[in-house]
Design a protein around this motif. Structure first.
Motif, PDB file in Angstrom:
ATOM      1  N   VAL A  23      -8.891  11.871   9.459  1.00 53.05           N
ATOM      2  CA  VAL A  23      -9.661  13.066   9.101  1.00 53.05           C
ATOM      3  C   VAL A  23     -11.122  12.878   9.504  1.00 53.05           C
ATOM      4  O   VAL A  23     -11.765  13.791  10.042  1.00 53.05           O
ATOM      5  N   THR A  24     -11.651  11.685   9.262  1.00 56.20           N
ATOM      6  CA  THR A  24     -13.050  11.424   9.596  1.00 56.20           C
ATOM      7  C   THR A  24     -13.303  11.566  11.097  1.00 56.20           C
ATOM      8  O   THR A  24     -14.270  12.207  11.512  1.00 56.20           O
ATOM      9  N   VAL A  25     -12.410  10.979  11.893  1.00 57.87           N
ATOM     10  CA  VAL A  25     -12.631  11.021  13.339  1.00 57.87           C
ATOM     11  C   VAL A  25     -12.465  12.441  13.868  1.00 57.87           C
ATOM     12  O   VAL A  25     -13.310  12.949  14.615  1.00 57.87           O
ATOM     13  N   ILE A  26     -11.387  13.121  13.447  1.00 54.86           N
ATOM     14  CA  ILE A  26     -11.095  14.443  14.012  1.00 54.86           C
ATOM     15  C   ILE A  26     -12.098  15.496  13.560  1.00 54.86           C
ATOM     16  O   ILE A  26     -12.555  16.311  14.350  1.00 54.86           O
ATOM     17  N   PHE A  27     -12.465  15.476  12.277  1.00 55.76           N
ATOM     18  CA  PHE A  27     -13.284  16.575  11.761  1.00 55.76           C
ATOM     19  C   PHE A  27     -14.750  16.219  11.530  1.00 55.76           C
ATOM     20  O   PHE A  27     -15.532  17.072  11.149  1.00 55.76           O
ATOM     21  N   PHE A  28     -15.121  14.927  11.697  1.00 52.57           N
ATOM     22  CA  PHE A  28     -16.527  14.579  11.506  1.00 52.57           C
ATOM     23  C   PHE A  28     -17.136  13.973  12.757  1.00 52.57           C
ATOM     24  O   PHE A  28     -18.085  14.504  13.316  1.00 52.57           O
ATOM     25  N   TRP A  30     -15.913  13.372  15.867  1.00 46.44           N
ATOM     26  CA  TRP A  30     -15.738  14.136  17.110  1.00 46.44           C
ATOM     27  C   TRP A  30     -16.628  15.374  17.137  1.00 46.44           C
ATOM     28  O   TRP A  30     -17.407  15.553  18.089  1.00 46.44           O
TER      29      TRP A  30
ATOM     30  N   THR B 121     -19.616   9.847   6.998  1.00 43.20           N
ATOM     31  CA  THR B 121     -19.238  11.201   6.591  1.00 43.20           C
ATOM     32  C   THR B 121     -20.011  11.670   5.374  1.00 43.20           C
ATOM     33  O   THR B 121     -20.140  12.852   5.132  1.00 43.20           O
ATOM     34  N   LEU B 124     -22.965  14.031   6.500  1.00 41.43           N
ATOM     35  CA  LEU B 124     -22.930  15.271   7.251  1.00 41.43           C
ATOM     36  C   LEU B 124     -22.154  16.388   6.562  1.00 41.43           C
ATOM     37  O   LEU B 124     -20.938  16.461   6.682  1.00 41.43           O
ATOM     38  N   ARG B 129     -22.575  20.913  11.036  1.00 41.70           N
ATOM     39  CA  ARG B 129     -21.803  20.697  12.272  1.00 41.70           C
ATOM     40  C   ARG B 129     -20.746  21.781  12.354  1.00 41.70           C
ATOM     41  O   ARG B 129     -19.620  21.567  12.750  1.00 41.70           O
ATOM     42  N   THR B 133     -16.955  21.846  14.605  1.00 38.99           N
ATOM     43  CA  THR B 133     -15.806  21.666  13.718  1.00 38.99           C
ATOM     44  C   THR B 133     -14.876  22.870  13.803  1.00 38.99           C
ATOM     45  O   THR B 133     -13.655  22.737  13.824  1.00 38.99           O
ATOM     46  N   VAL B 136     -12.779  22.535  16.913  1.00 40.80           N
ATOM     47  CA  VAL B 136     -11.681  21.584  16.751  1.00 40.80           C
ATOM     48  C   VAL B 136     -10.524  22.256  16.009  1.00 40.80           C
ATOM     49  O   VAL B 136      -9.362  22.186  16.434  1.00 40.80           O
ATOM     50  N   VAL B 151      -8.121  20.765   5.177  1.00 43.19           N
ATOM     51  CA  VAL B 151      -8.187  19.397   5.717  1.00 43.19           C
ATOM     52  C   VAL B 151      -9.592  19.012   6.213  1.00 43.19           C
ATOM     53  O   VAL B 151     -10.057  17.918   5.921  1.00 43.19           O
ATOM     54  N   PRO B 152     -10.317  19.897   6.936  1.00 41.32           N
ATOM     55  CA  PRO B 152     -11.644  19.482   7.397  1.00 41.32           C
ATOM     56  C   PRO B 152     -12.609  19.182   6.246  1.00 41.32           C
ATOM     57  O   PRO B 152     -13.629  18.550   6.461  1.00 41.32           O
ATOM     58  N   ALA B 155     -12.303  14.939   3.921  1.00 45.36           N
ATOM     59  CA  ALA B 155     -12.860  13.609   4.159  1.00 45.36           C
ATOM     60  C   ALA B 155     -14.153  13.510   3.374  1.00 45.36           C
ATOM     61  O   ALA B 155     -15.052  14.319   3.555  1.00 45.36           O
TER      62      ALA B 155
END
Lengths: 295, 282
Positions: A23-28, A30, B121, B124, B129, B133, B136, B151-152, B155
């Motif tokens: 989740v961190t990589v995909i939504f933060f 990146w 994380t 931010l 962002r 986001t 994505v 889900v976004p 985290a």
């Protein structure tokens, strides 16, 4: 940091951190790196091609009087929200610390606005100050004041500040009250025996001892005013009239999604990230001093 | 009490009561507006005492919809908000419990690397962002789904940090004892760590439920299908439309409905709420 007694090597820990890391990589990570990259690009009007321009977007932003205006407004806004909200919360916390009977009840009645969504808080205050029908403009007109925040930028800003401070009083109140209750009573008793009155005791003993709480809350309130007030602004004014309530977070959204200026919006995102990281570092240096980790 | 000063005590109560009135006044006006009909809500001055149309308005807002009643009320938006808030709270708590467990109880390569990745994380918020986001989520085909809504946002370093702190205070002897009794990592996690942190989990749950319920900008961006709207988004939409056809009694009823669930959580679970707020320090 790590336990003295721990489990031996296996694939299990990787599986355990996997969901959080994904989740961190995909939504933060990146998107944040995309924002960094896009802030160096300029797209043509149709979004068909883009050109690498180094820091042109940033140069353009810093020369843009609207951006500076928004910057200035954000600072004024967060300063006023922090002082209004912390000032009234401190007053209420000192009073609640003093009363013996009913302090629990007062607490219940003061902390609930924390749970109100920013957009809903905006709706409550918008309704109360509605220029045609609202109760307060109706009352104000009797003392000869004509309230219309849809035309007057200063009034619009004041209204957004009221709503944002109102919502944050609960949080500040709880932390000030906890801070007050952790001050040893013996100090205050000693001062009372020496003949210091309540006012003097507050300014010479209580207030200085509260300064860690005050500083912590100041950072939290600035972060709140910068980043968590989007809903309030959007519900009450949508940034208007004539951009007078367009704070930085609102401008990122407005330029990106309404104006479709991707490079400019990304550059603004990068600047905001810089501000958040700066504030977080300040907050952590302070928190580190107070809390000791057992690593 | 340091000394007895009846006048100051009286002053304290006066200030507190005034404070409570000022803080509660906007919500009171909302409740009053929600209990009158359209005719009364367009006459100056607006009422400050409740009327008799509360349940009638409630029925219209929940079941019939606004502006002429196209047959769709906001009850499904309340359901959406509830699903979103629960998914965010459960999601954040589960992934943070797992990663905190790994970081505190295992030694493995890149452990600190993962820790710092999670730490970033913390810095931010989604507002800064927002555009990338959104891209994505759009590329993953998650627009207009519950997954895209939640889900976004799940985290979070805050929750991982909190559980790490909690686990660090749990005595090492417990793990030794569990291992002597033959328990593996999973068994230890489920039978000892989770039961020992259950008040922390509950406190965090209260904070995260409020956080999830109150999301505004994110749902506004990722939903275009009316079936996916949340109640908080609806407020913004109604205020815009409300300018042309003012139906304040219905607008304020909807606002009231959006405010009540999280406020009830704070009031009835006050002890957990205060604990959650001070433990996560945000």
């Amino acid at each position: 940091m790590l336990k003295r007694v721990h489990f031996g090597p296996s694939a299990l820990p990787y599986l355990l951190v996997l969901p959080q890391i994904l989740v961190t990589v995909i939504f933060f990570i990146w998107p944040a790196s995309q924002a960094l990259y896009q802030s160096l690009l300029v797209e043509d009007a149709f979004g068909l091609s883009s050109k690498f321009v180094w820091f042109e977007n940033f140069e353009y932003l810093f020369e843009d009087p609207y951006y500076w205006g928004s910057f200035q407004r954000t600072f004024v806004f967060s300063f006023l929200v922090a002082s209004l909200s912390m000032g009234s919360a401190l007053l209420l916390a000192v009073m609640a610390d003093r009363v013996v009977k009913g302090s629990g009840l007062y607490r219940t009645f003061l902390i609930w606005p924390y749970a109100v969504a920013p957009a809903a808080a905006g709706a409550l205050w918008f309704f109360m100050f509605n220029p045609t029908l609202g109760i307060l403009p109706y009352v104000l007109q009797f003392i000869g004041y004509d309230w219309n925040h849809k035309v007057n930028g200063t009034e619009a800003m004041a209204l957004v500040i009221f709503a944002a401070s109102w919502k944050q009083i609960a949080y500040n109140f709880l932390f000030f009250l906890a801070g007050l209750q952790s001050i040893p009573k013996s100090l205050i008793e000693a001062a009372a025996i020496d003949g210091a009155g309540p006012g003097r005791r507050f300014w010479t003993i209580v207030f200085p001892l509260l300064s860690p709480t005050t500083f912590f809350l100041l950072v939290i309130n600035v972060v709140y005013a910068f980043f968590e007030t989007f809903g309030i602004v959007d519900a009450i004014t949508s940034g208007g009239p004539a951009n007078s309530t367009q704070i930085l977070v609102y401008k990122v959204y407005n330029d990106g999604f309404v104006g479709l200026d991707l490079g400019g919006s990304a550059a603004q995102s990068v600047i905001l990230m810089g501000i958040v990281i700066g504030l977080t570092v300040i907050q952590f240096r302070f928190v580190e001093k107070k809390v000791s980790y057992n690593d | 009490m340091i000394e007895n000063r009846p006048f100051l005590t009286f002053m304290a109560h006066t200030v507190l009561i005034l404070g409570v009135i000022v803080v509660a006044f906007p919500l009171w006006l909302t409740f009053v507006a929600a209990s009158h009909d359209a005719v009364r809500m367009s006459e100056l001055p607006l009422p400050i005492w409740p009327g008799t149309h509360f349940f009638e308005n409630l029925d219209v807002v929940l079941n019939k919809g606004l502006w002429g009643g196209d047959g769709v009320g906001v009850s499904y938006m309340l359901v959406n908000s509830m699903i979103m808030a629960l998914m965010i709270a459960f999601g954040k708590i589960s992934i943070s419990l797992l990663s905190a467990f790994a970081i505190v109880y295992f030694r493995f390569p890149f452990r600190m690397g993962f820790f710092w990745m999670i730490f970033i994380t913390l810095m931010l918020p989604v507002e800064v962002r927002i555009l990338p986001t959104f891209e994505v989520v759009a590329n993953l085909g998650m627009l207009d789904t519950y997954w895209g809504l939640t889900v976004p946002l799940i985290a979070s370093a805050t929750a991982t940090f909190m559980f790490r702190q909690v686990f660090l205070t749990i005595p090492d002897e417990l793990l030794e004892a569990a291992r002597i009794d033959g328990a593996g990592p999973i068994r230890f996690f489920i039978d000892i760590l989770i039961p020992m942190s259950r008040t922390n989990i509950a406190a965090l749950f209260v904070i995260l439920f409020i956080y999830g319920w109150n999301q505004y900008l994110w749902p506004l961006l990722v939903t275009t299908d009316q079936d996916m709207y949340t109640i908080v988004m609806q407020i913004g939409r109604m205020l815009e439309a409300g300018e042309s056809v003012p139906q304040w009694h219905l607008v304020m009823m909807t606002t009231l409905l959006s405010v009540l669930p999280p406020v009830a959580v704070v009031v009835f679970m006050q002890r957990l709420f205060v604990q959650g707020l001070t433990e996560t320090e945000k």
